[in-house]
Structure formats: structure tokens, C-alpha cells
Design an enzyme around this catalytic site. Structure first.
Site, mmCIF file in Angstrom:
data_model
loop_
_atom_site.group_PDB
_atom_site.id
_atom_site.type_symbol
_atom_site.label_atom_id
_atom_site.label_comp_id
_atom_site.label_asym_id
_atom_site.label_seq_id
_atom_site.Cartn_x
_atom_site.Cartn_y
_atom_site.Cartn_z
ATOM 1 N N GLU A 204 36.707 13.104 48.197
ATOM 2 C CA GLU A 204 37.916 12.651 47.503
ATOM 3 C C GLU A 204 38.452 11.389 48.159
ATOM 4 O O GLU A 204 38.493 11.276 49.388
ATOM 5 C CB GLU A 204 38.994 13.738 47.556
ATOM 6 N N THR B 201 29.642 2.698 30.423
ATOM 7 C CA THR B 201 28.811 3.779 30.930
ATOM 8 C C THR B 201 27.683 3.163 31.751
ATOM 9 O O THR B 201 27.364 1.978 31.609
ATOM 10 C CB THR B 201 28.204 4.619 29.793
ATOM 11 N N TYR C 88 31.580 16.392 49.657
ATOM 12 C CA TYR C 88 32.887 16.273 49.011
ATOM 13 C C TYR C 88 33.536 14.994 49.511
ATOM 14 O O TYR C 88 33.658 14.781 50.728
ATOM 15 C CB TYR C 88 33.749 17.475 49.380
ATOM 16 N N ASP D 249 35.803 -1.804 25.689
ATOM 17 C CA ASP D 249 34.994 -0.601 25.886
ATOM 18 C C ASP D 249 33.548 -1.004 25.611
ATOM 19 O O ASP D 249 33.084 -0.972 24.472
ATOM 20 C CB ASP D 249 35.451 0.512 24.957
ATOM 21 N N LYS E 81 22.641 4.556 28.925
ATOM 22 C CA LYS E 81 22.304 3.704 27.782
ATOM 23 C C LYS E 81 21.363 2.577 28.236
ATOM 24 O O LYS E 81 20.435 2.819 29.001
ATOM 25 C CB LYS E 81 23.570 3.181 27.111
ATOM 26 N N ARG F 133 23.883 9.194 34.063
ATOM 27 C CA ARG F 133 24.999 9.410 33.148
ATOM 28 C C ARG F 133 26.297 9.335 33.945
ATOM 29 O O ARG F 133 26.517 10.093 34.883
ATOM 30 C CB ARG F 133 24.875 10.761 32.456
#
Length: 441
Positions: free
Chosen positions: A73, A243, A71, A217, A246, A252
Site C-alpha cells: 500500500e 489500459t 503487500y 480515455d 489491448k 490486464r
């Protein structure tokens, strides 16, 4: 329902993609079969979805690593949990590699997806109710570009621009007119189906004229940018969203690039505003992918992706299909199957029955009421990763044409499926024995 692999078998499965499937089979044999079934589906069909690719074994190894347990954060050196010393190294590597790869002043590698990256960009630059100019959804815009089913269309006032129905190309004069009329707070350049390179300098000029932020984008072209096969939006845009899958061939996930002056706003928009803890296994996999994309062989790969797409586009046009813009500059091809008496959904179904996986998208059609119809989108990133080149693209086009000419339950469909399997058998995405055998690996 049980899933039965048909071609890969289970012997030595760890050599296929680096996973310890034997352990999973002992604990959960049903899910182990699901994984094998999906590997078989990916390996035995033609994967022509423009948004998909095959990662390297190294990327998959990072995804399946103990970093998934942590974890984390916050950001390196400023976490809300203890024990982050090691994962901080992974994130710093990913950030340094991303900024070096794309020439950006700052990178945030934590977004869970491309949509998460766009949400954070809007959160950093906009306020609810602001006007945004972006490509209209029927013309090829993404859900995050103003869909009323999406946060973007509910929180902001989107004005849509499109393409010239006759040419399929962006009309920059019309985009400028809309910008001058509506005075948007931000202008978004990006599409899920535009096969040509945008003119980022033109977008920058229009944005400056109306004092708007310019958001690129670049989810689809960013891998080509990494491989020096497409223009880089970073020098022109205030924020670039992308992203990491692709063409980029990573896990991903999402990525944001910006200058140092917006770094703090972008980082706070990702965490704590739009996301909680980073997925550190994915961040590490992104770091692996950025390093792979910086290697000279990836440049060869990216240019081969484009060469394959151009050959495939010409071959599809020769079959009588209406290829949008007359070709492509990228990995992506869109076409209207109407000359064959089909619409997009029917064409996709016929191809699927033959083991050819592709997508539906909007394509320009001057005679249609809104200037577009449902057509087909496909891409060459995955098949190029498998090692296919121009010669195989001619075969792919012939298979697509034959599939479009046959009912999904027609007598030739089984033969076509066998031909697809025969072609893909020579180009496995994860060859047995561990050798990658792919361009850019």
C-alpha cells in the site's frame, strides 16, 4: 466439468508460456487442465476481440513471480508495509518507462483496470453531481462514460455526444454546441468502437472554451500511440486514462498519465481513495511491457496492426458488409451485418461456431430510432502478434464471410472450424521451443 486440451498436449508445457505447469498439475490437476484448455482455445481459434492480445513470455513471467506475495500500500518510499525495497524498484521502473514512452510528466501505474483508472481520474478532478460530457453509450461510449449501472452514471450528470449517423464520424460542431449549452466540468474523449483517430486538439479547444478538464480515455489506442501509429493525447489532455493490455500487449491493468501539476491529486485518487494495495506482480509486468513497447520492433508491430486492419476492413466491405466510416485508422473494425440478414448477436454466434471470436457493439444506422444498431466489432492486435500479415487478413475475411453465411449448426460449420484451426496452427501465440516468433518481441 473436466477440460480436455485437444491440440497442445502437456509435454514441455513450461516452454509454451514459461509456467511451471507440472507443479500445478501435482497440486491441482483439475485447474491445470483448465489452463491448458484455455491455451488450446486461444491457440486454435481466431482471436479477433479488439480488446485482447497475447502478452510476451516475459510479461507472463512477471505476473507469475514472487512479487505477487508482497503487500505494498502506498507509493515507492512511502509504503504502509515494510519490506518494499525491491518492489519499489519495480514500480519506479514502470513509472519511468511509462513517462518516457508517452512523453508524460507523471504516470500512475497502480490502477487495477481501465475502469479503475477512469474512476481515479474522476475522483481527482470532479465532485459528485458535476456535469460531464462524454460519448453516449449507444454511440460507443464505455460504461464509465455515464452508464446508470456504473458509478459514473450514479455519481455524475452525464451528457452524451455521438457520431454523425450518415458518416459514423465524430461531429465536433455538435460536441461544441453541447459543451456551450451544458458547461461541463469535464469532457471525455474515448470510445469502445470508434475506428478513427480522435482530433485531440479539437477536444482541447472545446474544453478550454468552457473551462472544462479534458480527459482522454485512450484504452484502445494507447498501444498504437506507443508504436507511433496513432496521435498522442498526452500533449492535449489534462489526464489520460488507459489500459495496459489491448494493443500495448501488457498485463490486464490500468494506467494514468498527467502533468506534474496534477500528479499529487491523481496519486491520492488512486490510493487511498479508490484502491488499496498495488498488485506488484502486475506493476512489474507493466514495466516489462513498457520496455518492450519502447523497442523499435514494437513500432513495426503497431504499424502492421493498422495495415492488417485496413486490409481486413476492405475485404469485409467487398463481401457486402457495411463497414463503419468506410474503413479504419486503428486496430479496430466495426460493421453492420444487416445486408446479410443478420443482427450482431446472430453474427457473433455464427462466427463463434466456426472458431472465430469477436464482439457485439453499437454501429451507426440512420434508419434506427436512436441512430445505431447492434453490429460487430473486431480487431487485429492479437492475430498480428501471432505473426499474421496482409495475406492472412484476406483469409480471415473469407472465413468470417463464410461463417456469416452458415447457420451455427449448418453442415459447413465443422469444415470452417477445421479451416480456422489450419490457419492458426501456422501462427501459434507461444511457439514450442521458446522462440517468440512475433513482431516486436
Amino acid at each position: 466439468m473436466a477440460v480436455t486440451p485437444t491440440t497442445t498436449g502437456t509435454a514441455g508445457i513450461g516452454a509454451l508460456w514459461g509456467a511451471d505447469l507440472d507443479a500445478l498439475r501435482r497440486e491441482d490437476p483439475v485447474l491445470a487442465d483448465v489452463l491448458l484448455g484455455e491455451l488450446d482455445r486461444q491457440s486454435s481459434g481466431l482471436q479477433l476481440i479488439a480488446a485482447e492480445n497475447f502478452t510476451s513470455r516475459a510479461v507472463l513471467t512477471a505476473l507469475g513471480s514472487p512479487l505477487a506475495n508482497k503487500y505494498a500500500e502506498g507509493y515507492p518510499g512511502a509504503r504502509h508495509h515494510g519490506g518494499c525495497e525491491i518492489v519499489d524498484v519495480a514500480e519506479r521502473l514502470a513509472v519511468d518507462r511509462a513517462t518516457g514512452l508517452f512523453g508524460a510528466g507523471h504516470a500512475n501505474v497502480q490502477p487495477h483496470s481501465g475502469s479503475s483508472a477512469v474512476l481515479a481520474a474522476y475522483a481527482a478532478l470532479l465532485r459528485p453531481g458535476d456535469t460531464v460530457l462524454a460519448m453516449a453509450l449507444p454511440q460507443g461510449g464505455h460504461l464509465t462514460h455515464g452508464s446508470h449501472a456504473n458509478f459514473s452514471g450514479r455519481w455524475f450528470d452525464f451528457v452524451g455526444y455521438g457520431v454523425d449517423p450518415a458518416t459514423g464520424l465524430l461531429d465536433y460542431d455538435r460536441i461544441r454546441e453541447l459543451a456551450l449549452e451544458h458547461r461541463p466540468k469535464a469532457i471525455v474523449c474515448g470510445s469502445i468502437s470508434y475506428p478513427r483517430h480522435p482530433d485531440y486538439a479539437a477536444f482541447r479547444e472545446i474544453a478550454d472554451e468552457v473551462d472544462a478538464y479534458f480527459i482522454a480515455d485512450a484504452a484502445h489506442p494507447i498501444g498504437l500511440v506507443a508504436g507511433k501509429a496513432a496521435p498522442n493525447p498526452v500533449p492535449y489532455a489534462d489526464v489520460v486514462c488507459a489500459t495496459t493490455h489491448k494493443v500495448l500487449r501488457g498485463p490486464r491493468g490500468g494506467l494514468i498519465l498527467c502533468g506534474a501539476e496534477l500528479a499529487e491529486r491523481v496519486d491520492r485518487a488512486v490510493f487511498p481513495f479508490t484502491q488499496g494495495g498495488a498488485q506488484m506482480h502486475s506493476v512489474a509486468a507493466k514495466a516489462v511491457a513498457f520496455a518492450e513497447a519502447a523497442a523499435p520492433a514494437f513500432t513495426t508491430y503497431a504499424h502492421q496492426v493498422v495495415a492488417n486492419a485496413r486490409v481486413l476492413a476492405r475485404a469485409l466491405a467487398d463481401l457486402g458488409l457495411t463497414v463503419t466510416t468506410g474503413g479504419t485508422d486503428t486496430h479496430m473494425i466495426t460493421f453492420d451485418p444487416a445486408p446479410l440478414g443478420l443482427d450482431g448477436p446472430a453474427a457473433r454466434a455464427r462466427c463463434a461456431a466456426a472458431g472465430i471470436v469477436l464482439d457485439i457493439c453499437a454501429v451507426p444506422a440512420p434508419e434506427a430510432p436512436d441512430g445505431c444498431v447492434k453490429g460487430i466489432r473486431l480487431g487485429t492486435a492479437a492475430v498480428t502478434t501471432q505473426g499474421m500479415a496482409e495475406e492472412q487478413m484476406a483469409q480471415v475475411a473469407a472465413l468470417v464471410g463464410a461463417a456469416l453465411g452458415e447457420e451455427a449448426t449448418g453442415p459447413r460449420t465443422r469444415e470452417l472450424r477445421a479451416e480456422v484451426r489450419s490457419l492458426t496452427a501456422g501462427f501459434p501465440p507461444y511457439p514450442a521451443g521458446g522462440a517468440e516468433g512475433r513482431p516486436g518481441s
